[in-house]
Design a protein around this motif. Structure first.
Motif: not given
Ligand SMILES: CC(=O)Nc1cnc2ccccc2c1
Length: 450
Positions: A84, A103, A132-134, A143-146, A312, A342-343
């Motif tokens: 992260i 993140p 949050c971002w990566r 994905r770069r955000e969730h 996950r 997401a999950v």
């Protein structure tokens, strides 16, 4: 020409130079790579999910907090090799400041706790829902955000805090129809690993890095783990001991390894006893292999997982008693969890537990004659003020065929028609769409039955 099937926004070129083809430039309508839009139906599902996050937090007497999505990079410059931290969506702003899209939320929460200092009385029970971002090479197309739901308890050293957090997680799953047959929560304690490292005389300052590496056990090959551990100064003979410890199955095994007075065993037993009190013991599974991938955990760690599934981790968290002191604050006990958006949705889909989210209204109001569109607006306003969800037909020249289609699409309960004859008698025509009956009512009667 615009790509067919996709709505495009055309930007008129300022001055189209003479003789040019006059081709209009089109911009992409997609959001930036790795990010999502939330059109109405997706937004209704997200709102439903977040409303459940909020309701559980409220029932557990947590207070909502929020922070900027942009933070100083220094909040995350940990040296334990976390993924992260290696994927910060960071940049230097126009003032030369090193900033990053966050993140995760925990460091912001810790910063706010320190900012408030002892002005507030502990324990603090705060929750937040934030994006949050990566920044990941899109090679993996992830994905770069969730969005994450976080709950944290600051100022409680005992596992009573972890029990509260776990009870909130279980309450959330239960509200959505998920049971302990579908999902479990693996629980362990980093003090197990700490004790093993001490036994081999390994420096405490490599503890975080070891945890980050060990967390990758299921993702990396064993020799990769061994070589990464070697790089952070863990000798080969210690590696065996570490890997052994992570396979322990019971508290008795733990006690045999660490001794009856081990902190890890005591805390785990207390936590499982509290779980009995709340009634969620069936959800908990001791699993020594759980370490979590964040450097700052110091004690209890846990993660929600779907049984009989490759999904996950659904959520995860733990105790982080040193984080506030690494930011220059006093030693402050703290624990919390993060729950991604997401999950959980994948799981709900798999279990057929994701509801439909249709756009619904109570009443549709239409003026059958243009001369009545002003009073129709008044009828809509009065119904809305009485708490009804009202679609006022504002487009011109709609035929009744279209109106009935709208009634179905919006699942309207009533269709309210203003006609000149009835209106002269102070009445509107009301079609009760649930019983397919039409009556004449005054607007007062209309409101009364709302
Ligand atoms: C499944 C998923 O979307 N994970 C995800 C997506 N975006 C992130 C962004 C920052 C940190 C962790 C993240 C994790």
């Amino acid at each position: 020409p615009p790509i067919s099937g996709r709505s495009v926004v055309v930007k008129e070129k300022e001055a189209i130079p003479k003789g040019s083809t006059g081709a209009k430039e089109t911009i992409s309508t997609d959001p930036p790579r790795g990010t999502r839009d939330f059109p109405p139906e997706d937004m209704r599902m997200r709102t439903w999910l977040f409303d459940n996050f909020r309701e559980v937090s409220r029932l557990c007497a947590f207070e909502e907090v929020d922070f900027p999505v942009l933070e100083s990079e220094e909040l995350y410059t940990r040296k334990a090799g976390e993924e992260i931290v290696g994927q910060l969506y960071n940049f230097e702003d126009k003032g030369g400041r090193k900033v990053t899209l966050r993140p995760e939320l925990t460091p912001s929460l810790a910063r706010l706790v320190l900012q408030k200092g002892r002005a507030q009385s502990y324990p603090l029970k705060w929750f937040a829902i934030g994006q949050c971002w990566r920044y990941e090479r899109m090679t993996r197309g992830r994905r770069r955000e969730h969005y994450q739901w976080n709950m944290d308890i600051i100022g409680v050293p005992g596992v009573e805090a972890e029990a509260e957090l776990l009870s909130a997680i279980v309450m959330f799953f239960t509200r959505l129809g998920i049971t302990s047959k579908d999902v479990g929560i693996k629980v362990s304690n980093r003090k197990v690993l700490q004790a093993v490292l001490e036994k081999y005389g390994i420096q405490p300052d490599s503890f975080a890095a070891v945890c980050v590496i060990v967390d990758k056990l299921e993702k990396l090959k064993r020799e990769e783990i061994v070589s990464e551990l070697d790089k952070v100064g863990v000798p080969a003979e210690a590696i065996e001991g570490i890997l052994q410890a992570l396979t322990l199955q019971s508290f008795d095994d733990l006690e045999a390894l660490l001794g009856a007075d081990s902190g890890a065993v005591t805390e785990l037993k207390q936590l499982f006893a509290l779980a009995e009190g709340y009634g969620f013991q069936d959800w908990l599974h001791f699993d020594a292999s759980v370490v979590r991938g964040l450097a700052y955990y110091t004690g209890t760690v846990f993660e929600g997982f779907a049984k009989n599934s490759q999904l996950r981790a659904i959520c995860g968290g733990g105790r982080y008693d040193r984080l506030l002191s690494t930011y220059g604050g006093e030693d402050t006990p703290a624990c919390g969890f993060g729950f991604g958006d997401a999950v959980i949705v994948e799981l709900l889909k798999d279990k057929k537990l994701l509801p439909q989210f249709p756009h619904m209204v109570d009443d549709i109001v239409i003026a059958l004659d243009d001369s009545l569109k002003v009073p129709a607006a008044g009828v809509a306003a009065r119904l809305r003020n009485a708490g009804r969800v009202v679609e006022l037909v504002i487009e011109k020249g709609r035929k009744m065929k279209w109106v009935f289609k709208q009634c179905d699409a919006l699942k309207a309960k009533r269709l309210i028609l203003l006609g000149t004859t009835e209106w002269e008698q102070g009445k509107v025509s009301v079609k009760d769409l649930s019983v397919r009956e039409q009556t004449l009512k005054t607007v007062d009667e209309l409101i009364a039955v709302s």
